[in-house]
Every structure is written in structure tokens, then in C-alpha cells.
Design a protein around this motif. Structure first.
Motif, PDB file in Angstrom:
ATOM      1  N   THR A 167       0.832  -1.194   0.000  1.00  0.00           N
ATOM      2  CA  THR A 167       0.000   0.000   0.000  1.00  0.00           C
ATOM      3  C   THR A 167       0.874   1.253   0.000  1.00  0.00           C
ATOM      4  N   ILE A 168       0.289   2.367  -0.450  1.00  0.00           N
ATOM      5  CA  ILE A 168       1.004   3.639  -0.493  1.00  0.00           C
ATOM      6  C   ILE A 168       1.435   4.041   0.920  1.00  0.00           C
ATOM      7  N   GLY A 169       2.689   4.421   1.054  1.00  0.00           N
ATOM      8  CA  GLY A 169       3.215   4.830   2.343  1.00  0.00           C
ATOM      9  C   GLY A 169       3.870   3.715   3.132  1.00  0.00           C
ATOM     10  N   SER A 170       3.636   2.447   2.712  1.00  0.00           N
ATOM     11  CA  SER A 170       4.272   1.321   3.397  1.00  0.00           C
ATOM     12  C   SER A 170       5.516   0.893   2.623  1.00  0.00           C
ATOM     13  N   SER A 171       6.222  -0.102   3.131  1.00  0.00           N
ATOM     14  CA  SER A 171       7.425  -0.586   2.461  1.00  0.00           C
ATOM     15  C   SER A 171       7.507  -2.098   2.566  1.00  0.00           C
ATOM     16  N   VAL A 172       8.228  -2.701   1.631  1.00  0.00           N
ATOM     17  CA  VAL A 172       8.432  -4.151   1.620  1.00  0.00           C
ATOM     18  C   VAL A 172       9.904  -4.430   1.381  1.00  0.00           C
ATOM     19  N   SER A 173      10.471  -5.356   2.156  1.00  0.00           N
ATOM     20  CA  SER A 173      11.877  -5.747   2.000  1.00  0.00           C
ATOM     21  C   SER A 173      11.960  -7.158   1.433  1.00  0.00           C
ATOM     22  N   VAL A 174      12.885  -7.361   0.496  1.00  0.00           N
ATOM     23  CA  VAL A 174      13.096  -8.666  -0.123  1.00  0.00           C
ATOM     24  C   VAL A 174      14.584  -9.015  -0.026  1.00  0.00           C
TER      25      VAL A 174
END
Length: 207
Positions: free
Chosen positions: A52-59
Motif C-alpha cells: 500500500t502507499i506509504g508502506s514498504s516491503v523488504s526482499v
């Protein structure tokens, strides 16, 4: 060192100098020698996800040396869409010789105040708007006193939009629009080899 990249089937053969009962020709079994290229591989896991906009994801991002490559690798990323403001950051920007794993974080731009250093040029239509108001005031005015009042009113109405355009308060950049974007992750080794590997990551941005 003379073998090319690929699989080479080899045998060893012994032939005696002079035939005798205790020294005969002998051939070994086949040896399959695999020669790998001197390079590296880039792996991003996973390569597609939603956020979602404003969130972040790490891979996870992994550099694996192949064939004794053993050189440092520089990491970067770019978006294939000029309108996509999806930031990416690496836990380690340079993977050392021997390969390794780091975290890659994606963060879509959230709504934020507008920032600009350019001057705000007034729309030329405002001039025509003010001229029209002044002409209307002249037409409606029947006395000198009303004429002065009408002209003052017309000038004030014309200047108000200009004053509002001088500042950027209240302006908001809504960030990344919901949709699907592709970010290209690039890994480049240093000279003299200067090899490059890329991996596309598909990101679905939800409201």
C-alpha cells in the motif's frame, strides 16, 4: 586453461614404449570436466508483490560468484515508469568479493507537500479577466465616485489570484498512483570485467 566454457569428455591413455607381456595399452574411463564462466548471478526473492502507499516491503537480494569470480558488485535500481516514485534502498550497496546477501527495501512515495524552486508565472488569462472587469466597471459607472470605486474593485479582484499564486502552501503531491510498476534491479562489477546482471521486480501499489 585451454578448455572453453562447457562440458569436456576426457580419457587418459597409456601406451608402452615397447610391447612386452607386463606392459600393455590401457585407456581410462571417461571424465566429464565442466568449465563454468567466470561471472556472477543476481537473485531477488520474491520478484513480485503488492503493498500500500506509504508502506514498504523488504526482499532478499543475493549475489553468487560463479567460476571463482571473486570481485565486488555494485547495486542500483531504476523504475521503468517516469511517473513512478518508488524508492529503493539496499542494506549493503556493494557486495564484497565472494558474493553475499542483503536486504532490498521498496517504498512508494506517499502524499507530501509540494516542493519547487521555480517561480510561479501568472496565467496570462488573468490579465484578460482583469481587463474585462475594468471595462464592465466603466460601463456600469454613471458617476465619478462610482467610477473610482468600480475601478478599485476591479483591480483588487484581478490581483487576488496573483497573490494566491505566489506561495505553495496547501499544495500536495499525492505520490505514487495505485497501479502496477516494474523496477529494474542492476548489479555491476568493477573494471576490468565490468559485467552486469539485471532482475525485474513487479510491484502492485494499492490505495
Amino acid at each position: 586453461t585451454t578448455l572453453t566454457v562447457g562440458i569436456h569428455n576426457m580419457t587418459a591413455v597409456f601406451t608402452p614404449d615397447t610391447p612386452n607381456p607386463t606392459s600393455i595399452t590401457s585407456t581410462s574411463s571417461v571424465l566429464s570436466q565442466v568449465v563454468q564462466p567466470n561471472t556472477f548471478t543476481l537473485t531477488v526473492d520474491p520478484t513480485s508483490f503488492a503493498l500500500t502507499i506509504g508502506s514498504s516491503v523488504s526482499v532478499n537480494l543475493t549475489i553468487t560468484d560463479v567460476g571463482g569470480f571473486n570481485e565486488p558488485v555494485q547495486l542500483s535500481c531504476t523504475s521503468t515508469s517516469a511517473a513512478a516514485e518508488i524508492g529503493c534502498s539496499f542494506g549493503i550497496i556493494t557486495i564484497p568479493p565472494g558474493g553475499g546477501t542483503t536486504r532490498l527495501t521498496f517504498t512508494p512515495s506517499a502524499p507530501h507537500p509540494c516542493v519547487t524552486t521555480a517561480s510561479v508565472a501568472p496565467d496570462s488569462r488573468l490579465g484578460y479577466f482583469g481587463f474585462g472587469l475594468a471595462a464592465l466597471a466603466l460601463f456600469l459607472a454613471r458617476k465619478r465616485r462610482r467610477l473610482v470605486q468600480s475601478l478599485a474593485l476591479a483591480i483588487a479582484l484581478c490581483c487576488m489570484p496573483l497573490l494566491n499564486g505566489c506561495g505553495t502552501s496547501g499544495c500536495t503531491d499525492f505520490g505514487v498512483k495505485p497501479g502496477t510498476y516494474v523496477v529494474t534491479v542492476t548489479a555491476t562489477s568493477a573494471a576490468p570485467n565490468a559485467l552486469t546482471q539485471t532482475q525485474n521486480v513487479t510491484i502492485t501499489v494499492n490505495p
